[in-house]
Design a protein around this motif. Structure first.
Motif, PDB file in Angstrom:
ATOM      1  N   TYR A  28       7.326  14.153   8.930  1.00 42.90           N
ATOM      2  CA  TYR A  28       7.960  13.034   8.253  1.00 42.90           C
ATOM      3  C   TYR A  28       8.640  13.490   6.971  1.00 42.90           C
ATOM      4  N   ILE A  29       9.576  12.668   6.529  1.00 43.05           N
ATOM      5  CA  ILE A  29      10.231  12.878   5.237  1.00 43.05           C
ATOM      6  C   ILE A  29      10.100  11.595   4.445  1.00 43.05           C
ATOM      7  N   MET A  30       9.637  11.739   3.217  1.00 46.28           N
ATOM      8  CA  MET A  30       9.565  10.608   2.292  1.00 46.28           C
ATOM      9  C   MET A  30      10.438  10.921   1.086  1.00 46.28           C
ATOM     10  N   THR A  31      10.893   9.867   0.418  1.00 49.66           N
ATOM     11  CA  THR A  31      11.754  10.027  -0.739  1.00 49.66           C
ATOM     12  C   THR A  31      11.398   9.002  -1.805  1.00 49.66           C
ATOM     13  N   ASP A  32      11.941   9.215  -2.996  1.00 50.01           N
ATOM     14  CA  ASP A  32      11.775   8.231  -4.068  1.00 50.01           C
ATOM     15  C   ASP A  32      12.887   7.190  -3.956  1.00 50.01           C
ATOM     16  N   ASP A  33      12.849   6.195  -4.823  1.00 51.46           N
ATOM     17  CA  ASP A  33      13.840   5.116  -4.748  1.00 51.46           C
ATOM     18  C   ASP A  33      15.267   5.599  -4.999  1.00 51.46           C
ATOM     19  N   ALA A  34      15.429   6.651  -5.789  1.00 52.07           N
ATOM     20  CA  ALA A  34      16.763   7.164  -6.109  1.00 52.07           C
ATOM     21  C   ALA A  34      17.249   8.197  -5.094  1.00 52.07           C
ATOM     22  N   VAL A  50       1.087   8.096   3.999  1.00 58.50           N
ATOM     23  CA  VAL A  50       2.074   7.249   3.319  1.00 58.50           C
ATOM     24  C   VAL A  50       1.431   6.563   2.122  1.00 58.50           C
ATOM     25  N   HIS A  51       0.231   6.030   2.321  1.00 62.35           N
ATOM     26  CA  HIS A  51      -0.440   5.347   1.214  1.00 62.35           C
ATOM     27  C   HIS A  51      -0.867   6.315   0.118  1.00 62.35           C
ATOM     28  N   MET A  52      -1.252   7.524   0.491  1.00 59.09           N
ATOM     29  CA  MET A  52      -1.602   8.524  -0.536  1.00 59.09           C
ATOM     30  C   MET A  52      -0.379   8.891  -1.375  1.00 59.09           C
ATOM     31  N   HIS A  53       0.771   9.022  -0.720  1.00 56.93           N
ATOM     32  CA  HIS A  53       2.010   9.291  -1.455  1.00 56.93           C
ATOM     33  C   HIS A  53       2.309   8.145  -2.420  1.00 56.93           C
ATOM     34  N   ARG A  54       2.240   6.945  -1.924  1.00 55.31           N
ATOM     35  CA  ARG A  54       2.559   5.780  -2.746  1.00 55.31           C
ATOM     36  C   ARG A  54       1.592   5.611  -3.908  1.00 55.31           C
ATOM     37  N   ASP A  55       0.349   6.033  -3.729  1.00 52.30           N
ATOM     38  CA  ASP A  55      -0.645   5.937  -4.798  1.00 52.30           C
ATOM     39  C   ASP A  55      -0.636   7.150  -5.723  1.00 52.30           C
ATOM     40  N   GLY A  56       0.256   8.124  -5.455  1.00 51.85           N
ATOM     41  CA  GLY A  56       0.347   9.312  -6.297  1.00 51.85           C
ATOM     42  C   GLY A  56      -0.807  10.277  -6.125  1.00 51.85           C
ATOM     43  N   LYS A  57      -1.441  10.286  -4.963  1.00 53.83           N
ATOM     44  CA  LYS A  57      -2.621  11.117  -4.738  1.00 53.83           C
ATOM     45  C   LYS A  57      -2.337  12.385  -3.935  1.00 53.83           C
ATOM     46  N   MET A  58      -1.090  12.698  -3.690  1.00 51.94           N
ATOM     47  CA  MET A  58      -0.756  13.913  -2.963  1.00 51.94           C
ATOM     48  C   MET A  58      -0.608  15.056  -3.948  1.00 51.94           C
ATOM     49  N   LYS A  69       9.257   5.928  -0.066  1.00 55.84           N
ATOM     50  CA  LYS A  69       9.868   5.459   1.173  1.00 55.84           C
ATOM     51  C   LYS A  69       9.769   6.505   2.275  1.00 55.84           C
ATOM     52  N   LEU A  70       9.275   6.083   3.419  1.00 52.80           N
ATOM     53  CA  LEU A  70       9.295   6.909   4.617  1.00 52.80           C
ATOM     54  C   LEU A  70      10.670   6.727   5.250  1.00 52.80           C
ATOM     55  N   VAL A  71      11.461   7.804   5.308  1.00 54.85           N
ATOM     56  CA  VAL A  71      12.839   7.672   5.794  1.00 54.85           C
ATOM     57  C   VAL A  71      13.118   8.446   7.074  1.00 54.85           C
ATOM     58  N   TYR A  72      12.174   9.291   7.489  1.00 55.94           N
ATOM     59  CA  TYR A  72      12.393  10.075   8.708  1.00 55.94           C
ATOM     60  C   TYR A  72      11.047  10.360   9.364  1.00 55.94           C
ATOM     61  N   LEU A 111      10.762   3.052   6.626  1.00 57.79           N
ATOM     62  CA  LEU A 111      10.266   2.885   7.987  1.00 57.79           C
ATOM     63  C   LEU A 111       8.813   2.424   8.043  1.00 57.79           C
ATOM     64  N   THR A 112       8.202   2.197   6.888  1.00 55.55           N
ATOM     65  CA  THR A 112       6.779   1.863   6.874  1.00 55.55           C
ATOM     66  C   THR A 112       6.431   0.421   7.237  1.00 55.55           C
ATOM     67  N   PRO A 113       7.297  -0.570   7.074  1.00 54.89           N
ATOM     68  CA  PRO A 113       6.879  -1.915   7.460  1.00 54.89           C
ATOM     69  C   PRO A 113       6.424  -1.952   8.916  1.00 54.89           C
ATOM     70  N   GLY A 114       5.240  -2.474   9.116  1.00 52.59           N
ATOM     71  CA  GLY A 114       4.711  -2.576  10.466  1.00 52.59           C
ATOM     72  C   GLY A 114       3.954  -1.363  10.951  1.00 52.59           C
ATOM     73  N   LEU A 115       3.769  -0.351  10.121  1.00 57.76           N
ATOM     74  CA  LEU A 115       3.045   0.848  10.579  1.00 57.76           C
ATOM     75  C   LEU A 115       1.643   0.499  11.065  1.00 57.76           C
ATOM     76  N   GLU A 116       0.991  -0.437  10.416  1.00 58.11           N
ATOM     77  CA  GLU A 116      -0.374  -0.814  10.795  1.00 58.11           C
ATOM     78  C   GLU A 116      -0.433  -1.293  12.237  1.00 58.11           C
ATOM     79  N   THR A 117       0.616  -1.927  12.702  1.00 57.10           N
ATOM     80  CA  THR A 117       0.596  -2.493  14.045  1.00 57.10           C
ATOM     81  C   THR A 117       1.164  -1.553  15.090  1.00 57.10           C
ATOM     82  N   THR A 118       1.892  -0.499  14.674  1.00 58.35           N
ATOM     83  CA  THR A 118       2.514   0.376  15.658  1.00 58.35           C
ATOM     84  C   THR A 118       1.774   1.682  15.859  1.00 58.35           C
ATOM     85  N   LEU A 119       0.933   2.087  14.916  1.00 55.84           N
ATOM     86  CA  LEU A 119       0.229   3.366  15.073  1.00 55.84           C
ATOM     87  C   LEU A 119      -1.155   3.158  15.607  1.00 55.84           C
TER      88      LEU A 119
END
Length: 119
Positions: A28-34, A50-58, A69-72, A111-119
């Motif tokens: 996967y590829i994640m990015t910041d807002d900019a 994804v949640h670890m990235h968003r919480d700054g724990k990586m 943002k998960l973009v790829y 791409l993260t909306p709905g991850l809980e229901t698709t994975l």
């Protein structure tokens, strides 16, 4: 190869079902807002990472840097295939990484909306 991500994953030409407990890996590829920072990762638990990235724990990211943002996303059944692809993307040029994202996700939508229901 067409990949459909859901509770029972399907893949390939014969649409063969993979049990939910089977090992699976995501490059996967994640990015910041900019879109100024790209993070290329490999995981078998995309939702957690994804949640670890968003919480700054990586730990891989510099202090104070966060990707939101998960973009790829790519799916692999084998760990060695996933590692190979992750390294290929990671070691590629920034221009080629951006081109890869633009081909799959031209609007850089999260791409993260709905991850809980698709994975």
């Amino acid at each position: 190869m067409q990949i459909n991500i859901r509770k029972e994953l399907t893949y390939g030409e014969k649409d063969k079902a993979i049990p939910a407990f089977a090992r699976h890996f995501y490059v996967y590829i994640m990015t910041d807002d900019a879109h100024s920072l790209l993070f290329v990762g490999l995981t078998n638990d995309l939702f957690r990472d994804v949640h670890m990235h968003r919480d700054g724990k990586m730990e891989e990211l510099p202090q104070g840097k966060r990707v939101q943002k998960l973009v790829y996303l790519e799916y692999y059944e084998g760990l060695s295939e996933g590692i190979g692809r992750r390294n290929e993307i990671f070691n590629d040029t920034l221009i080629n990484q951006v081109s890869l994202i633009l081909q799959a996700n031209p609007q850089w939508e999260d791409l993260t909306p709905g991850l809980e229901t698709t994975l």
